[in-house]
Design a protein around this motif. Sequence first.
Motif, PDB file in Angstrom:
ATOM      1  N   PHE A   1      79.316  98.386  23.690  1.00 12.61           N
ATOM      2  CA  PHE A   1      79.271  98.355  22.038  1.00 12.61           C
ATOM      3  C   PHE A   1      78.236  97.326  21.907  1.00 12.61           C
ATOM      4  CE2 PHE A   1      83.770 100.048  21.943  1.00 12.61           C
ATOM      5  CZ  PHE A   1      83.184 101.433  21.116  1.00 12.61           C
ATOM      6  N   LEU A   2      78.214  96.146  22.662  1.00 13.17           N
ATOM      7  CA  LEU A   2      77.095  95.112  22.695  1.00 13.17           C
ATOM      8  C   LEU A   2      75.910  95.765  22.914  1.00 13.17           C
ATOM      9  CD1 LEU A   2      76.362  92.328  21.589  1.00 13.17           C
ATOM     10  CD2 LEU A   2      76.903  91.654  24.016  1.00 13.17           C
ATOM     11  N   PHE A   3      75.729  96.427  23.857  1.00 14.09           N
ATOM     12  CA  PHE A   3      74.544  97.094  24.439  1.00 14.09           C
ATOM     13  C   PHE A   3      74.070  98.078  23.327  1.00 14.09           C
ATOM     14  CE2 PHE A   3      72.903 101.153  26.239  1.00 14.09           C
ATOM     15  CZ  PHE A   3      71.491 100.743  26.782  1.00 14.09           C
ATOM     16  N   ILE A   4      74.754  98.837  22.561  1.00 12.79           N
ATOM     17  CA  ILE A   4      74.393  99.882  21.793  1.00 12.79           C
ATOM     18  C   ILE A   4      73.765  99.144  20.488  1.00 12.79           C
ATOM     19  CG2 ILE A   4      75.254 101.468  20.301  1.00 12.79           C
ATOM     20  CD1 ILE A   4      77.147 102.476  22.275  1.00 12.79           C
ATOM     21  N   SER A   5      74.628  97.865  19.996  1.00 14.05           N
ATOM     22  CA  SER A   5      74.035  97.247  18.885  1.00 14.05           C
ATOM     23  C   SER A   5      72.849  96.686  19.355  1.00 14.05           C
ATOM     24  CB  SER A   5      75.006  96.187  18.890  1.00 14.05           C
ATOM     25  OG  SER A   5      76.250  96.674  18.304  1.00 14.05           O
ATOM     26  N   VAL A   6      72.422  96.089  20.345  1.00 20.57           N
ATOM     27  CA  VAL A   6      71.014  95.547  20.610  1.00 20.57           C
ATOM     28  C   VAL A   6      70.165  96.446  20.653  1.00 20.57           C
ATOM     29  CG1 VAL A   6      69.849  94.097  22.147  1.00 20.57           C
ATOM     30  CG2 VAL A   6      72.024  93.519  21.647  1.00 20.57           C
ATOM     31  N   LEU A   7      70.373  97.738  21.614  1.00 23.25           N
ATOM     32  CA  LEU A   7      69.559  99.016  21.658  1.00 23.25           C
ATOM     33  C   LEU A   7      69.003  99.404  20.277  1.00 23.25           C
ATOM     34  CD1 LEU A   7      67.953 100.682  23.712  1.00 23.25           C
ATOM     35  CD2 LEU A   7      70.234 102.333  23.424  1.00 23.25           C
ATOM     36  N   LEU A   8      69.848  99.496  19.162  1.00 27.36           N
ATOM     37  CA  LEU A   8      69.585 100.057  17.756  1.00 27.36           C
ATOM     38  C   LEU A   8      69.508  98.928  16.819  1.00 27.36           C
ATOM     39  CD1 LEU A   8      72.183 102.771  18.013  1.00 27.36           C
ATOM     40  CD2 LEU A   8      69.777 102.969  18.745  1.00 27.36           C
TER      41      LEU A   8
ATOM     42  N   LEU B   1      68.698  86.505  37.038  1.00 27.02           N
ATOM     43  CA  LEU B   1      67.703  85.946  36.138  1.00 27.02           C
ATOM     44  C   LEU B   1      66.318  86.557  36.366  1.00 27.02           C
ATOM     45  CD1 LEU B   1      68.439  82.026  36.488  1.00 27.02           C
ATOM     46  CD2 LEU B   1      68.507  83.607  34.406  1.00 27.02           C
ATOM     47  N   ILE B   2      66.176  86.854  37.537  1.00 26.48           N
ATOM     48  CA  ILE B   2      64.636  87.667  37.887  1.00 26.48           C
ATOM     49  C   ILE B   2      64.631  89.043  37.389  1.00 26.48           C
ATOM     50  CG2 ILE B   2      63.185  88.511  40.010  1.00 26.48           C
ATOM     51  CD1 ILE B   2      64.354  86.059  41.517  1.00 26.48           C
ATOM     52  N   CYS B   3      65.888  89.884  37.647  1.00 28.02           N
ATOM     53  CA  CYS B   3      65.842  91.101  37.101  1.00 28.02           C
ATOM     54  C   CYS B   3      66.003  91.260  35.476  1.00 28.02           C
ATOM     55  CB  CYS B   3      67.158  91.640  37.552  1.00 28.02           C
ATOM     56  SG  CYS B   3      67.403  92.203  39.391  1.00 28.02           S
ATOM     57  N   SER B   4      66.605  90.105  34.947  1.00 25.35           N
ATOM     58  CA  SER B   4      66.759  89.956  33.341  1.00 25.35           C
ATOM     59  C   SER B   4      65.093  89.772  32.960  1.00 25.35           C
ATOM     60  CB  SER B   4      67.653  89.108  32.883  1.00 25.35           C
ATOM     61  OG  SER B   4      67.090  87.731  33.188  1.00 25.35           O
ATOM     62  N   GLY B   5      64.473  88.823  33.671  1.00 27.16           N
ATOM     63  CA  GLY B   5      63.207  88.556  33.137  1.00 27.16           C
ATOM     64  C   GLY B   5      62.311  89.753  33.220  1.00 27.16           C
TER      65      GLY B   5
ATOM     66  N   ILE C   1      60.410  92.496  29.747  1.00 27.78           N
ATOM     67  CA  ILE C   1      59.189  92.909  29.682  1.00 27.78           C
ATOM     68  C   ILE C   1      59.133  94.164  28.873  1.00 27.78           C
ATOM     69  CG2 ILE C   1      56.968  93.611  30.769  1.00 27.78           C
ATOM     70  CD1 ILE C   1      57.557  91.556  32.949  1.00 27.78           C
ATOM     71  N   VAL C   2      60.297  95.265  29.180  1.00 30.49           N
ATOM     72  CA  VAL C   2      60.239  96.491  28.894  1.00 30.49           C
ATOM     73  C   VAL C   2      60.840  96.491  27.538  1.00 30.49           C
ATOM     74  CG1 VAL C   2      61.332  98.887  29.310  1.00 30.49           C
ATOM     75  CG2 VAL C   2      60.435  97.231  31.120  1.00 30.49           C
ATOM     76  N   SER C   3      62.262  95.788  27.522  1.00 31.78           N
ATOM     77  CA  SER C   3      63.180  95.690  26.342  1.00 31.78           C
ATOM     78  C   SER C   3      64.288  94.900  26.566  1.00 31.78           C
ATOM     79  CB  SER C   3      63.805  97.206  25.988  1.00 31.78           C
ATOM     80  OG  SER C   3      64.890  97.080  24.891  1.00 31.78           O
ATOM     81  N   TYR C   4      64.577  93.889  25.436  1.00 33.96           N
ATOM     82  CA  TYR C   4      65.753  93.121  25.661  1.00 33.96           C
ATOM     83  C   TYR C   4      66.963  93.603  25.802  1.00 33.96           C
ATOM     84  CZ  TYR C   4      62.802  89.048  23.753  1.00 33.96           C
ATOM     85  OH  TYR C   4      61.926  87.965  23.588  1.00 33.96           O
ATOM     86  N   SER C   5      67.118  94.988  25.393  1.00 35.16           N
ATOM     87  CA  SER C   5      68.408  95.635  25.510  1.00 35.16           C
ATOM     88  C   SER C   5      68.740  96.146  26.968  1.00 35.16           C
ATOM     89  CB  SER C   5      68.471  96.760  24.587  1.00 35.16           C
ATOM     90  OG  SER C   5      67.521  97.768  24.877  1.00 35.16           O
ATOM     91  N   LEU C   6      67.476  96.231  27.918  1.00 42.09           N
ATOM     92  CA  LEU C   6      67.843  97.233  29.097  1.00 42.09           C
ATOM     93  C   LEU C   6      68.771  96.475  29.939  1.00 42.09           C
ATOM     94  CD1 LEU C   6      66.867  99.138  30.778  1.00 42.09           C
ATOM     95  CD2 LEU C   6      65.013  97.775  31.735  1.00 42.09           C
TER      96      LEU C   6
ATOM     97  N   LEU D   1      72.573  86.765  30.279  1.00 38.90           N
ATOM     98  CA  LEU D   1      72.737  87.651  28.817  1.00 38.90           C
ATOM     99  C   LEU D   1      72.340  86.783  27.820  1.00 38.90           C
ATOM    100  CD1 LEU D   1      73.228  90.607  28.673  1.00 38.90           C
ATOM    101  CD2 LEU D   1      75.603  90.011  27.926  1.00 38.90           C
ATOM    102  N   TRP D   2      73.172  85.253  27.809  1.00 35.78           N
ATOM    103  CA  TRP D   2      72.921  84.538  26.755  1.00 35.78           C
ATOM    104  C   TRP D   2      71.469  83.969  26.617  1.00 35.78           C
ATOM    105  CZ3 TRP D   2      71.254  79.386  27.198  1.00 35.78           C
ATOM    106  CH2 TRP D   2      70.963  78.905  28.366  1.00 35.78           C
ATOM    107  N   ILE D   3      71.025  83.991  27.623  1.00 40.12           N
ATOM    108  CA  ILE D   3      69.325  83.841  27.435  1.00 40.12           C
ATOM    109  C   ILE D   3      68.559  84.593  26.719  1.00 40.12           C
ATOM    110  CG2 ILE D   3      67.177  82.911  28.640  1.00 40.12           C
ATOM    111  CD1 ILE D   3      69.095  82.154  30.887  1.00 40.12           C
ATOM    112  N   LEU D   4      68.867  85.774  27.283  1.00 38.75           N
ATOM    113  CA  LEU D   4      68.059  87.068  26.403  1.00 38.75           C
ATOM    114  C   LEU D   4      68.600  87.178  25.206  1.00 38.75           C
ATOM    115  CD1 LEU D   4      67.994  89.703  29.244  1.00 38.75           C
ATOM    116  CD2 LEU D   4      66.262  88.163  28.750  1.00 38.75           C
TER     117      LEU D   4
END
Length: 397
Positions: free
Chosen positions: A86-93, A150-154, A158-163, A24-27
């Motif tokens: 809440f963090l997910f919503i903040s990044v998504l929006l 890490l593989i899944c986050s990478g 590609i789709v979205s940082y928030s995913l 998470l901290w990398i993304l």
Amino acid sequence: MKEKTQLNIMILDSIIGGFSRYPLWILLSLYLNSRGYDFIDIGIILVLSNIITSPFQRKSGKLVDILGRKTFSYVIPFLLAVVYSFLFISVLLNLTIILIFIFLTLTSYLGSFESTVKNTIITDISLEGERARYFSLMRIWSNVGIGIGLICSGLASIVSYSLFFLAPIIGSIAETILFYFFFEESRTHVVQEAGGEKISIRMKGGYRQILSVSLLISICFAISNQYETPAMPLYLSTQWLLSPLYITVLYSINTGVVVFFQSRITSLAGKFTEHKVFSSGILFYSVAFMIFSVTGNMLLIASAIVILTVGENLMSPVSSSIISKIAPEDQRGEYFGINSLIYGIVSPVSLFLGIGLLQIFKFHEPYAMYSLSALSVVAFLVSYLYLGKVTRKGRYG
């Protein structure tokens, strides 16, 4: 049998936590950079979110001693699930950075609190002579999860940082269920030594012992472990123009080395005194930083990651083992809380150090890596001399 069950629970929890939270901290660093925040801005955001909550860690650890481990083992993950939502919503929006900062601060406090609880549990269920091995096991299985994460986050980036920000929500819910239904209180477990003199580090002055050792260890990690701060992915991205996918793949090499070689490295390190093991690990970081400074070749960068991971494998289990040996049995939570407090104060310096060097040497970023390599050599000399002096009695002498 109970201890084995508790250990298996901790191993499963390490996999879940490594998978869902580490990437998470990398993304987040790359996400903030994509929103136009400069190196120093990102550093300030992450530094403040960590340092604000650090003074509360000792009291939190003391509560673990008073109220026990089980309650906190499932309450904290539940609270983390709420905050991560809440963090997910903040990044998504793409909400205001103030909200993101608030949620980062809350996850920082709860994450440190959770680390104190789990380090205390490992200390409860292990004999003193086994603790380095137990802490190594946690690192191994955590890195199994991290590698997958890490593989899944990478791929998610590609789709979205928030995913991928959904992962810690799901992981925290899983941890809540795991500890609520299957974990048994470990505080009442009294560790019986197998015989012989108690292994400990002796030093007059009460809390001075834990304060001085924690400060030393934290400073060494602050200098050497820039790989674990936003400075490194930002450096790889801006200096060598690597994509988030390549960066996460490179980070997965770190997890592979831990998974396959941590036990062997810990076994070999057991033949040497702990202050020599800890201090020598810093030299591996120095070599790695030098490689990062001179090339963007993927194979050479990968070799640098292998080298620094060996250093990490030497330093991390030994540092946790030293803290566990210092702590009196009825103050384990408090001592790990104090260590977390010191680390919480110093680790933001680590964030600022790497980011600050990148900002200072923005005209030629490899100079930042040269500086970190030199500082790592200084950290080696200081830790070897000082920690060797502190631990000169007992088996460390």
